[in-house]
Design an enzyme around this catalytic site. Structure first.
Site, PDB file in Angstrom:
ATOM      1  CD  GLU A 364     -11.425   6.181  -3.663  1.00  0.00           C
ATOM      2  OE1 GLU A 364     -12.149   5.587  -2.819  1.00  0.00           O
ATOM      3  OE2 GLU A 364     -11.741   6.843  -4.348  1.00  0.00           O
ATOM      4  N   GLY A 365      -6.699   2.860  -1.242  1.00  0.00           N
ATOM      5  CA  GLY A 365      -6.342   1.880  -0.213  1.00  0.00           C
ATOM      6  C   GLY A 365      -6.199   0.536  -0.907  1.00  0.00           C
ATOM      7  CB  SER A 367      -5.479  -5.927  -1.220  1.00  0.00           C
ATOM      8  OG  SER A 367      -6.470  -5.819  -2.424  1.00  0.00           O
TER       9      SER A 367
HETATM   10  C1  LIG Z   1      -4.750   5.134 -11.422  1.00  0.00           C
HETATM   11  C2  LIG Z   1      -4.665   5.635  -9.749  1.00  0.00           C
HETATM   12  C3  LIG Z   1      -5.562   6.507  -9.419  1.00  0.00           C
HETATM   13  C4  LIG Z   1      -5.376   7.262  -7.963  1.00  0.00           C
HETATM   14  N1  LIG Z   1      -6.176   8.389  -7.864  1.00  0.00           N
HETATM   15  C5  LIG Z   1      -5.720   8.823  -6.485  1.00  0.00           C
HETATM   16  C6  LIG Z   1      -6.478  10.046  -6.224  1.00  0.00           C
HETATM   17  O1  LIG Z   1      -7.306  10.614  -6.994  1.00  0.00           O
HETATM   18  N2  LIG Z   1      -6.060  10.854  -5.127  1.00  0.00           N
HETATM   19  C7  LIG Z   1      -5.169  10.080  -4.459  1.00  0.00           C
HETATM   20  O2  LIG Z   1      -4.659  10.836  -3.277  1.00  0.00           O
HETATM   21  N3  LIG Z   1      -4.473   9.095  -4.643  1.00  0.00           N
HETATM   22  C8  LIG Z   1      -4.537   8.273  -5.772  1.00  0.00           C
HETATM   23  N4  LIG Z   1      -4.076   7.294  -6.015  1.00  0.00           N
HETATM   24  C9  LIG Z   1      -2.946   6.850  -5.283  1.00  0.00           C
HETATM   25  C10 LIG Z   1      -3.429   5.638  -4.471  1.00  0.00           C
HETATM   26  O3  LIG Z   1      -4.386   5.837  -3.339  1.00  0.00           O
HETATM   27  C11 LIG Z   1      -2.245   4.894  -3.685  1.00  0.00           C
HETATM   28  O4  LIG Z   1      -1.446   4.660  -4.813  1.00  0.00           O
HETATM   29  C12 LIG Z   1      -2.294   3.848  -2.649  1.00  0.00           C
HETATM   30  O5  LIG Z   1      -3.064   4.544  -1.749  1.00  0.00           O
HETATM   31  C13 LIG Z   1      -1.099   3.126  -2.139  1.00  0.00           C
HETATM   32  O6  LIG Z   1       0.046   4.037  -2.147  1.00  0.00           O
HETATM   33  P1  LIG Z   1       1.249   3.883  -2.909  1.00  0.00           P
HETATM   34  O7  LIG Z   1       1.267   3.811  -4.264  1.00  0.00           O
HETATM   35  O8  LIG Z   1       2.217   4.991  -2.539  1.00  0.00           O
HETATM   36  O9  LIG Z   1       1.792   2.528  -2.265  1.00  0.00           O
HETATM   37  P2  LIG Z   1       2.774   2.230  -0.771  1.00  0.00           P
HETATM   38  O10 LIG Z   1       2.062   2.895   0.313  1.00  0.00           O
HETATM   39  O11 LIG Z   1       4.206   2.672  -1.136  1.00  0.00           O
HETATM   40  O12 LIG Z   1       2.618   0.730  -0.766  1.00  0.00           O
HETATM   41  C14 LIG Z   1       3.346  -0.310  -1.399  1.00  0.00           C
HETATM   42  C15 LIG Z   1       2.949  -1.632  -0.833  1.00  0.00           C
HETATM   43  O13 LIG Z   1       3.339  -1.683   0.426  1.00  0.00           O
HETATM   44  C16 LIG Z   1       2.062  -2.350   0.989  1.00  0.00           C
HETATM   45  N5  LIG Z   1       2.031  -1.497   2.303  1.00  0.00           N
HETATM   46  C17 LIG Z   1       2.077  -0.482   2.581  1.00  0.00           C
HETATM   47  N6  LIG Z   1       1.812   0.053   3.996  1.00  0.00           N
HETATM   48  C18 LIG Z   1       1.603  -1.397   4.604  1.00  0.00           C
HETATM   49  C19 LIG Z   1       1.260  -1.942   5.705  1.00  0.00           C
HETATM   50  N7  LIG Z   1       1.120  -1.297   6.890  1.00  0.00           N
HETATM   51  N8  LIG Z   1       0.958  -3.392   5.826  1.00  0.00           N
HETATM   52  C20 LIG Z   1       1.229  -4.064   5.094  1.00  0.00           C
HETATM   53  N9  LIG Z   1       1.436  -3.460   3.555  1.00  0.00           N
HETATM   54  C21 LIG Z   1       1.591  -2.369   3.621  1.00  0.00           C
HETATM   55  C22 LIG Z   1       1.010  -1.734  -0.042  1.00  0.00           C
HETATM   56  O14 LIG Z   1      -0.028  -2.671   0.228  1.00  0.00           O
HETATM   57  C23 LIG Z   1       1.557  -1.894  -1.271  1.00  0.00           C
HETATM   58  O15 LIG Z   1       1.459  -3.185  -1.604  1.00  0.00           O
HETATM   59  C24 LIG Z   1      -4.276   6.803  -7.218  1.00  0.00           C
HETATM   60  C25 LIG Z   1      -3.484   5.411  -7.770  1.00  0.00           C
HETATM   61  C26 LIG Z   1      -3.586   4.996  -8.818  1.00  0.00           C
HETATM   62  C27 LIG Z   1      -2.704   3.885  -9.400  1.00  0.00           C
END
Ligand SMILES: Cc1cc2nc3c(=O)[nH]c(=O)nc-3n(C[C@H](O)[C@H](O)[C@H](O)COP(=O)(O)OP(=O)(O)OC[C@H]3O[C@@H](n4cnc5c(N)ncnc54)[C@H](O)[C@@H]3O)c2cc1C
Length: 424
Positions: A364-365, A367
């Site tokens: 959900e976003g 940190s």
């Molecule tokens: C157990 C679990 C359950 C989940 N459930 C759901 C669900 O029900 N529905 C759903 O839609 N999603 C779900 N998610 C997905 C979750 O919301 C995403 O994993 C999350 O939004 C981060 O996206 P990402 O993993 O692609 O990381 P990325 O977006 O690839 O980010 C990788 C890293 O880069 C950093 N980063 C990215 N952009 C920036 C920026 N602009 N500035 C600084 N840092 C940045 C991030 O903070 C992170 O540290 C779930 C994830 C998990 C692990």
């Protein structure tokens, strides 16, 4: 300022606490080891009214305030974080958007079974190549007469495979960027819907996290949620509320970890005394409690803001989610430390809590995204006029570049999609 809970709020907290202690505590270690989805327990929590808490009674929900809702989640997470996330997704990011943006027919069909806990909800925004940058999703929905044909892959779908209603976000206009995203209500029985796999996770192992593939999935046009192009706004608004719940989940896990640490410290002996007599242990416990109280304050305040209908819930929710999610990691770490080697054993609750806590600062976003939202809100507002930032505020220079994709719902409308795609 009144910090006391109402009788109703206390009743909800105590009822859920009793249920979790009696029905979930005794089985949760085994469920975690076997990755067993707590289906029967969730059904009973649904019967207690925990699945549609924010939905009005008219649609089968409990229609309680957000403080009551976070109290419920806190009590569930105090015993089991995975059960809490199943409830959080069903309440905040599935039922609430249907209630707020659904047609009468959609509300009538989908809300009562969700509220009764007969089925769970799911929220499908993330894709393998697009998480934080949610405007970069590639799922497409093309209208053909009375149906939309949905194609794409959604990943990390909580309650995937056990949900009866998937709120799915897809692009109906690729050229429109963030404003080209539309929301759909998808049933698992629609042709072209397929759960392709489940994630093998570090923590919350009894929660289902699925990848879902849509192949020419036929979604009736009547199942579009809101208007075409409103999807990202709906998603970000849902996430504002969702983050308050995730903050409560963090507080609950941390409270459970603290209680376990206090209990252990009072009975474990070393050097002829209980370890609770060592100042090093006392300081860890004192820091844990203080941080939990601070996070709880932020979460309740964000919940209160939601109940006031604050147009600026986003930054409050982000502050609560950011602090609570980082706090629970520190607290769970210390809880393991207080237990020594025993805390490293799968026989203890704190070992599971330590693993479960890790995800809270990611889903959900992340940190980092919460900090973007908080900083943007702070920098947009002149000192002294923070309560009513102009909707057309100019982005500070530092945020004008591509990294400014993460928005909360209050900001989603304000910016042109080419400058700041909606994200989280
Ligand atoms: C157990 C679990 C359950 C989940 N459930 C759901 C669900 O029900 N529905 C759903 O839609 N999603 C779900 N998610 C997905 C979750 O919301 C995403 O994993 C999350 O939004 C981060 O996206 P990402 O993993 O692609 O990381 P990325 O977006 O690839 O980010 C990788 C890293 O880069 C950093 N980063 C990215 N952009 C920036 C920026 N602009 N500035 C600084 N840092 C940045 C991030 O903070 C992170 O540290 C779930 C994830 C998990 C692990």
């Amino acid at each position: 300022m009144d910090f006391s809970l109402t009788d109703d709020q206390r009743l909800i907290r105590n009822t859920v606490r009793q249920f979790m202690e009696a029905e979930v505590r005794p089985v949760i270690r085994e469920y975690d080891r076997e990755e067993k989805f707590p289906e029967a327990e969730l059904r009973k929590l649904g019967e207690l009214g925990c699945c549609g808490m924010l939905v009005p009674e008219e649609w089968g929900g409990a229609g309680v305030d957000t403080i009551s809702y976070v109290l419920m989640l806190e009590e569930v997470a105090r015993v089991d974080a995975a059960t809490a996330v199943a409830l959080s997704v069903t309440n905040s990011v599935s039922s609430v958007p249907v209630w707020k943006h659904g047609t009468e027919a959609q509300k009538k069909k989908y809300l009562p079974p969700l509220a009764r806990g007969e089925t769970l909800g799911a929220f499908c925004l993330t894709e393998p190549q697009a998480g934080s940058d949610s405007a970069a999703i590639q799922a497409r929905a093309e209208r053909r007469g009375d149906v939309y044909r949905l194609n794409g892959t959604k990943s990390w779908v909580t309650n995937g495979g056990v949900s009866g209603l998937y709120v799915v976000f897809a692009k109906t206009d690729s050229a429109a960027g963030a404003r080209g995203v539309t929301a759909f209500l998808v049933e698992p029985g629609f042709p072209g819907f397929r759960v392709s796999r489940y994630e093998d996770k570090m923590g919350i192992r009894t929660s289902r996290s699925a990848e879902i593939v849509f192949t020419d999935c036929e979604v009736p046009a009547a199942n579009r949620l809101g208007e075409e192009g409103q999807g990202l706004k709906i998603a970000l608004e849902a996430l504002d509320g969702g983050r308050v719940g995730i903050g409560a989940q963090a507080v609950g896990i941390a409270q459970g970890a603290l209680e376990a640490a206090v209990g252990y410290a009072k009975q474990r002996r070393a050097f002829g005394k209980t370890i609770s007599e060592f100042q090093a242990i006392q300081w860890m416990l004192a820091d844990m409690q203080t941080e939990i109280e601070a996070a709880r304050g932020l979460v309740y305040y964000a919940a209160w803001q939601r109940d006031q209908g604050s147009a600026r819930l986003g930054p409050y929710a982000s502050r609560a989610k950011l602090y609570a999610s980082e706090m629970v990691n520190r607290v769970a770490y210390k809880a393991v430390q207080v237990h020594g080697s025993v805390g490293y054993s799968r026989e203890t609750d704190v070992e599971r809590m330590y693993r479960d806590a890790r995800v809270i600062s990611i889903y959900e976003g992340t940190s980092e995204i919460q900090r973007l939202i908080i900083a943007r809100d702070l920098l947009q507002s002149a000192p002294g006029v923070r309560e009513t930032p102009p909707r057309d505020a100019v982005l500070p220079k530092a945020f004008e570049h591509s990294q400014a994709k993460a928005l909360d719902s209050s900001q989603a409308e304000a910016f042109d999609s080419s400058r700041a795609k909606g994200g989280r």
